[in-house]
Design an enzyme around this catalytic site. Structure first.
Site, mmCIF file in Angstrom:
data_model
loop_
_atom_site.group_PDB
_atom_site.id
_atom_site.type_symbol
_atom_site.label_atom_id
_atom_site.label_comp_id
_atom_site.label_asym_id
_atom_site.label_seq_id
_atom_site.Cartn_x
_atom_site.Cartn_y
_atom_site.Cartn_z
ATOM 1 N N VAL A 67 14.512 11.584 41.747
ATOM 2 C CA VAL A 67 14.314 11.782 43.188
ATOM 3 C C VAL A 67 13.403 12.757 43.348
ATOM 4 O O VAL A 67 13.072 13.564 42.350
ATOM 5 C CB VAL A 67 15.535 12.066 43.733
ATOM 6 C CG1 VAL A 67 16.635 10.848 43.772
ATOM 7 C CG2 VAL A 67 16.359 13.373 43.263
ATOM 8 N N SER A 68 12.594 12.731 44.383
ATOM 9 C CA SER A 68 11.600 13.811 44.650
ATOM 10 C C SER A 68 11.849 15.380 44.994
ATOM 11 O O SER A 68 11.288 16.141 44.892
ATOM 12 C CB SER A 68 10.751 13.204 45.739
ATOM 13 O OG SER A 68 9.977 11.799 45.318
ATOM 14 N N THR A 69 13.118 15.470 45.840
ATOM 15 C CA THR A 69 13.558 16.504 46.205
ATOM 16 C C THR A 69 14.916 16.936 45.665
ATOM 17 O O THR A 69 15.771 16.244 45.534
ATOM 18 C CB THR A 69 13.394 16.911 47.762
ATOM 19 O OG1 THR A 69 14.567 15.981 48.197
ATOM 20 C CG2 THR A 69 12.129 16.522 47.952
#
Length: 182
Positions: A9-11
């Site tokens: 996931v990005s964050t």
């Protein structure tokens, strides 16, 4: 022949649970996870560890191709690396399986669309920033250097750029930049 999963996931506030469960259901014995942007491979230690570990006959499974890479260049590079070592790639939510001709073709089409989506997102972001700037709402990042303190240390205490940089915890080039503006 083993099956390994990769979840991303990005964050840090996003959750990996759904990806993890899908990868377990796909038969992954080991799942590597990370919370980092997929725009480039830089800094993605779990992915690099996994790519080094995979052997001929293994399968790498992701839920979607955009979990593996956000640009067609990176995606193609990863798949070429996998293919050169005899590893196939499979996506649980997309009909991608690089061990088949149809899967490879579909992989390339999805990769192009993933990159297109990323580019559209960047364009929308830049448009939003331009509108915010026009309204006077967007001011950019707050200054991280106390210009007055740099000048005070130079003028009142007679300190040099190196001393000022060390004392304020900033780069010496930043000190020179401030002093040049005087």
């Amino acid at each position: 022949m083993a099956t390994y999963g990769y979840a991303r996931v990005s964050t840090t506030d996003q959750d990996l649970t759904i990806q993890r469960e899908a990868l377990k259901a796909a038969g992954c014995e080991v799942i590597r996870e990370e919370k980092i942007s997929g725009i480039s491979r830089q800094g993605r230690k779990e992915l690099e560890t996994l790519l080094e570990f995979l052997r001929s006959g293994d399968t790498l499974v992701v839920t979607r191709l955009d979990r593996l890479a956000r640009s067609m260049d990176d995606l193609s590079s990863i798949v070429r690396e996998l293919q050169s070592t005899g590893v196939s790639l499979r996506a649980t939510e997309q009909p991608v399986d690089t061990s088949t001709a149809a899967g490879r073709a579909f992989f390339q089409m999805l990769g192009v669309f993933a990159e297109f989506e990323t580019n559209l997102r960047k364009e929308r972001q830049m448009e939003g920033i331009a509108k915010a700037k026009a309204k006077g709402v967007y001011k950019g990042r707050k200054p991280s250097i106390d210009v007055a303190e740099v000048k005070r240390l130079r003028n009142e205490e007679g300190k040099g750029a190196t001393e000022i940089a060390k004392q304020l915890g900033i780069a010496r080039t930043s000190v020179y930049r401030v002093l040049h503006e005087i």
